[in-house]
Design an enzyme around this catalytic site. Structure first.
Site, PDB file in Angstrom:
ATOM      1  N   GLY A   1     -45.938  36.405  37.305  1.00 45.78           N
ATOM      2  CA  GLY A   1     -44.599  35.867  36.580  1.00 45.78           C
ATOM      3  C   GLY A   1     -43.240  35.812  37.355  1.00 45.78           C
ATOM      4  O   GLY A   1     -42.927  35.761  38.849  1.00 45.78           O
TER       5      GLY A   1
ATOM      6  N   ASP B   1     -52.922  29.887  38.200  1.00 49.88           N
ATOM      7  CA  ASP B   1     -51.543  31.231  37.281  1.00 49.88           C
ATOM      8  C   ASP B   1     -50.655  31.410  38.198  1.00 49.88           C
ATOM      9  O   ASP B   1     -51.020  32.201  39.292  1.00 49.88           O
ATOM     10  CB  ASP B   1     -53.301  32.210  37.442  1.00 49.88           C
ATOM     11  CG  ASP B   1     -52.689  32.565  35.734  1.00 49.88           C
ATOM     12  OD1 ASP B   1     -51.819  32.545  35.245  1.00 49.88           O
ATOM     13  OD2 ASP B   1     -52.845  33.053  35.423  1.00 49.88           O
TER      14      ASP B   1
ATOM     15  N   GLY C   1     -47.901  33.187  28.196  1.00 54.66           N
ATOM     16  CA  GLY C   1     -48.560  33.039  27.632  1.00 54.66           C
ATOM     17  C   GLY C   1     -49.323  32.027  28.706  1.00 54.66           C
ATOM     18  O   GLY C   1     -50.395  30.837  28.611  1.00 54.66           O
ATOM     19  N   LYS C   2     -49.887  32.191  30.136  1.00 58.18           N
ATOM     20  CA  LYS C   2     -49.735  31.251  31.667  1.00 58.18           C
ATOM     21  C   LYS C   2     -51.500  31.160  31.219  1.00 58.18           C
ATOM     22  O   LYS C   2     -51.851  30.876  31.180  1.00 58.18           O
ATOM     23  CB  LYS C   2     -49.418  32.207  32.637  1.00 58.18           C
ATOM     24  CG  LYS C   2     -48.240  31.907  32.849  1.00 58.18           C
ATOM     25  CD  LYS C   2     -47.195  31.925  34.801  1.00 58.18           C
ATOM     26  CE  LYS C   2     -47.117  33.627  34.150  1.00 58.18           C
ATOM     27  NZ  LYS C   2     -46.843  34.663  33.469  1.00 58.18           N
ATOM     28  N   SER C   3     -51.616  32.899  31.210  1.00 57.16           N
ATOM     29  CA  SER C   3     -53.414  33.018  30.935  1.00 57.16           C
ATOM     30  C   SER C   3     -54.297  32.689  30.128  1.00 57.16           C
ATOM     31  O   SER C   3     -55.233  31.945  29.865  1.00 57.16           O
ATOM     32  CB  SER C   3     -53.652  34.558  31.527  1.00 57.16           C
ATOM     33  OG  SER C   3     -53.449  35.289  32.631  1.00 57.16           O
ATOM     34  N   TYR C   4     -52.712  33.002  28.511  1.00 55.61           N
ATOM     35  CA  TYR C   4     -53.525  32.077  27.526  1.00 55.61           C
ATOM     36  C   TYR C   4     -53.868  31.052  27.718  1.00 55.61           C
ATOM     37  O   TYR C   4     -54.485  30.261  27.248  1.00 55.61           O
ATOM     38  CB  TYR C   4     -53.091  32.727  26.600  1.00 55.61           C
ATOM     39  CG  TYR C   4     -52.929  32.127  24.779  1.00 55.61           C
ATOM     40  CD1 TYR C   4     -53.726  33.421  24.321  1.00 55.61           C
ATOM     41  CD2 TYR C   4     -52.883  31.118  24.409  1.00 55.61           C
ATOM     42  CE1 TYR C   4     -54.451  32.597  22.760  1.00 55.61           C
ATOM     43  CE2 TYR C   4     -53.743  30.520  23.065  1.00 55.61           C
ATOM     44  CZ  TYR C   4     -53.984  31.756  22.612  1.00 55.61           C
ATOM     45  OH  TYR C   4     -54.882  31.307  21.091  1.00 55.61           O
TER      46      TYR C   4
ATOM     47  N   GLY D   1     -46.415  37.673  30.359  1.00 54.08           N
ATOM     48  CA  GLY D   1     -46.727  37.800  28.969  1.00 54.08           C
ATOM     49  C   GLY D   1     -45.627  37.115  28.011  1.00 54.08           C
ATOM     50  O   GLY D   1     -46.191  37.072  26.871  1.00 54.08           O
TER      51      GLY D   1
HETATM   52  P1  ADP Z   1     -49.057  35.853  31.336  1.00 59.87           P
HETATM   53  O1  ADP Z   1     -50.682  35.192  31.555  1.00 59.87           O
HETATM   54  O2  ADP Z   1     -48.448  35.073  30.901  1.00 59.87           O
HETATM   55  O3  ADP Z   1     -49.187  37.028  31.329  1.00 59.87           O
HETATM   56  P2  ADP Z   1     -50.848  36.230  28.773  1.00 59.87           P
HETATM   57  O4  ADP Z   1     -51.526  34.563  28.649  1.00 59.87           O
HETATM   58  O5  ADP Z   1     -51.296  37.017  29.532  1.00 59.87           O
HETATM   59  O6  ADP Z   1     -49.571  36.456  29.477  1.00 59.87           O
HETATM   60  O7  ADP Z   1     -50.252  36.303  27.540  1.00 59.87           O
HETATM   61  C1  ADP Z   1     -49.796  37.583  26.614  1.00 59.87           C
HETATM   62  C2  ADP Z   1     -50.180  38.226  25.294  1.00 59.87           C
HETATM   63  O8  ADP Z   1     -49.861  36.783  24.758  1.00 59.87           O
HETATM   64  C3  ADP Z   1     -51.578  38.393  25.739  1.00 59.87           C
HETATM   65  O9  ADP Z   1     -51.796  38.935  25.210  1.00 59.87           O
HETATM   66  C4  ADP Z   1     -51.639  36.266  24.528  1.00 59.87           C
HETATM   67  O10 ADP Z   1     -53.024  36.620  23.908  1.00 59.87           O
HETATM   68  C5  ADP Z   1     -50.746  36.153  23.457  1.00 59.87           C
HETATM   69  N1  ADP Z   1     -50.736  34.677  23.393  1.00 59.87           N
HETATM   70  C6  ADP Z   1     -49.914  34.127  24.511  1.00 59.87           C
HETATM   71  N2  ADP Z   1     -49.920  33.181  24.243  1.00 59.87           N
HETATM   72  C7  ADP Z   1     -50.182  32.464  22.856  1.00 59.87           C
HETATM   73  C8  ADP Z   1     -50.321  31.669  21.695  1.00 59.87           C
HETATM   74  N3  ADP Z   1     -50.347  30.267  22.408  1.00 59.87           N
HETATM   75  N4  ADP Z   1     -51.360  31.748  20.561  1.00 59.87           N
HETATM   76  C9  ADP Z   1     -51.032  33.151  20.612  1.00 59.87           C
HETATM   77  N5  ADP Z   1     -51.585  34.010  21.793  1.00 59.87           N
HETATM   78  C10 ADP Z   1     -50.872  33.744  22.411  1.00 59.87           C
HETATM   79 MG    MG Z   2     -51.669  36.058  33.226  1.00 58.01          MG
END
Ligand code: ADP
Ligand code: MG
Length: 535
Positions: free
Chosen positions: A253, A250, A105-108, A103
């Site tokens: 967590g 990726d 923001g890795k995938s983001y 959560g």
């Molecule tokens: P992870 O892959 O690390 O588990 P995600 O990338 O799925 O996490 O991010 C979790 C949530 O936070 C998603 O809903 C994503 O849209 C939001 N989010 C993450 N990074 C950003 C960012 N830089 N700006 C806006 N929203 C973000």
């Molecule tokens: Mg992810």
């Protein structure tokens, strides 16, 4: 290794708790405030991206800076993605990691959501644009892609049919000629950005199917997309070749398992996930020490986990590597964010020695053949007396030189040698087929993209990982539709798996049987005068 850190906005869950931000960024420095003591700790990285606030959302969901402080996807791409491409063009292997708690923001950053496309799709788009702009009759390119997942130390091909996956996963092998490789991992030639997009979509779909069937959570899996990128150029009548593997990773967590809630199975799985990440941490530690001139004789524990084995080259060898560390801004996540920053601090000390990779193919085919000749001789010599003497240290040492590991009295080296021989032969054959012929054969990316019309009745999947939610789509455009396991009788129209799914789980029936599709509507109007009694 270059390191970037990025902080995201508060998420909805955090917002409900009246959150405080414990992260500040000043130039290249990132400061984290301990909520208990109020003290700041400063870290300095190659890049720091402030994506916490200072943006507005456009109608299509695109986040754009409203001032100068917010770092959007475009900026992150321009600083990190472009560098990866430049390196690939120069003929270096490259690797881009995303590290951080679930959560964060890795995938983001890597893939992105909706209009906010991440580094991977942007980079792939540009790869093909640059190729198009520079292709001539004397210069051309070949791109192939593979996609794998490591879950619970088990490696699976995300581009293979989920039904045909070996339950124990794919083997990781090592050879002097090929380096470390995943046996039988499929490689798909791709001619365009659209093709690669489709293939990745399929990979994600398979990831979603896998995650429901095993009841696993994607946050515990590592995903590696590898682009194999080859450039050919005719210089003075001679064809030269440069190649580069681009690994986009990726990671699972990084949060530590909360043992209170974990079931036995989860705990075991948690240990294994942490095994890969723990070993990654150890590998980085040893490499960092070595880079600083300490512990010259220390062994880097690549072999201790699947992840570090596969990425050994990217981590401590011939690769230009970038790590993006994603952190949450909330005080609530202070501990995990601090851990991520500490991890990043160690990673930035690692120094890799990347070299330009030139003209591989012919040499490699020759070397593979040579290796096979030697293996055949070894096999013959070893089996002359009938059986192999597994206690002969000389023999074991020679096996080791081929990357075959055998401990006295454990496995059957004869089988291993034969397997290796077959593997090498397969690879030689594979290398001798031209990329163009493979492209011809490969129709994966040509499949019509399924139309996902969400205004019509359908089933879709929910997943705690937003990246995997809605990836599966089954339309309910006929009646009846049986849903259940493969083993169901009648055979289900839609097969699904997972805990709690019965062989015949449920039936969808629609009344009237016809559907609100355009053609269906027209047809049903004609038939209206004679309603079928049996409906
Ligand atoms: P992870 O892959 O690390 O588990 P995600 O990338 O799925 O996490 O991010 C979790 C949530 O936070 C998603 O809903 C994503 O849209 C939001 N989010 C993450 N990074 C950003 C960012 N830089 N700006 C806006 N929203 C973000
Ligand atoms: Mg992810």
């Amino acid at each position: 290794v270059k390191v970037a850190v990025r902080v995201r906005p508060f998420n909805d869950r955090e917002k409900q708790k009246n959150p405080k931000c414990c992260i500040k960024m000043q130039g290249p420095s990132t400061l984290i405030t301990d909520p208990k003591t109020g003290k700041d700790r400063t870290f300095t990285f190659d890049y720091s991206f402030w994506s916490h606030d200072g943006f507005t959302e456009e109608a299509d969901g695109l986040l754009v800076p409203s001032g100068t402080q917010y770092d959007d996807q475009e900026k992150v791409y321009n600083q990190l993605g472009k560098e990866v491409l430049d390196n690939a063009w120069d003929g270096y292997h490259c690797c881009l990691f995303a590290y951080g708690q679930t959560g964060s923001g890795k995938s983001y950053s890597m893939i992105g959501y909706g209009a906010n496309k991440g580094i991977v799709p942007k980079a792939m788009n540009e790869v093909f644009e640059r190729m198009k702009a520079t292709t001539t009759k004397d210069k051309w390119y070949e791109v192939s892609v593979s996609m794998l997942e490591i879950y619970n130390e088990c490696v699976q091909d995300l581009l293979a049919d989920p039904d045909k996956r070996p339950s124990k996963g794919l083997n990781i092998r090592q050879s002097k000629v090929r380096g470390v490789y995943v046996q039988n991992l499929s490689q798909h030639p791709v001619p365009s950005f659209e093709a690669i997009e489709k293939i990745m979509e399929e990979g994600n779909k398979n990831r979603s199917i896998g995650s429901t069937e095993m009841n696993k959570t994607s946050s515990r899996a590592h995903t590696i997309i590898t682009l194999s990128f080859k450039q050919f150029e005719i210089i003075d009548g001679k064809t030269t070749e440069r190649f580069s593997n681009i690994n986009l990773v990726d990671l699972a967590g990084s949060e530590r398992a909360k043992s209170t809630k974990a079931t036995k199975e989860r705990l075991k799985e948690g240990c294994n996930i942490n095994l890969s990440l723990t070993v990654l941490g150890q590998v980085i530690n040893v490499l960092a020490e070595k880079s600083m001139g300490n512990k010259k004789n220390a062994v880097v524990p690549y072999r201790e986990s699947a992840l570090t084995r596969i990425l050994s080259n990217a981590l401590g060898g011939n690769s230009k590597t970038i790590m993006i560390c994603a952190i949450s801004p909330a005080e609530l996540n202070y501990d995990e964010s601090l851990n991520t920053l500490k991890y990043a601090e160690r990673a930035k000390k690692v120094k890799n020695v990347a070299v330009v990779n030139e003209s591989a193919q012919d040499k490699m085919i020759r070397e593979l053949r040579e290796e096979n000749d030697k293996l055949k001789k070894l096999l013959m010599a070893a089996t002359q007396g009938g059986a192999i003497d597994m206690n002969d240290p000389d023999f074991l040492a020679r096996l080791g030189a081929f990357g075959i590991e055998s401990k006295p009295g454990t496995n059957n080296p004869e089988e291993e040698i034969k397997e290796k021989l077959e593997d090498n032969e397969k690879e030689v054959k594979n290398m001798e087929i031209s990329w163009k012929d493979k492209l011809e054969e490969e129709k994966k990316w040509e499949n019509e993209r399924e139309v996902q019309d969400k205004t019509l009745p359908h089933l879709t999947n929910l997943n705690e990982d937003p990246q995997l939610s809605g990836m599966l789509y089954y339309n309910l455009l006929e009646s009846p539709i049986h849903v259940g396991r493969k083993t169901g009788n009648p055979k289900p129209t839609i097969t699904i798996g997972g805990i709690g799914i019965l062989p015949n789980h449920c039936v969808f029936e629609m009344e009237p049987k016809e559907l609100p599709k355009e053609e269906a509507k027209e047809e049903s109007q004609e038939e209206e005068k004679e309603p079928d009694e049996s409906e």
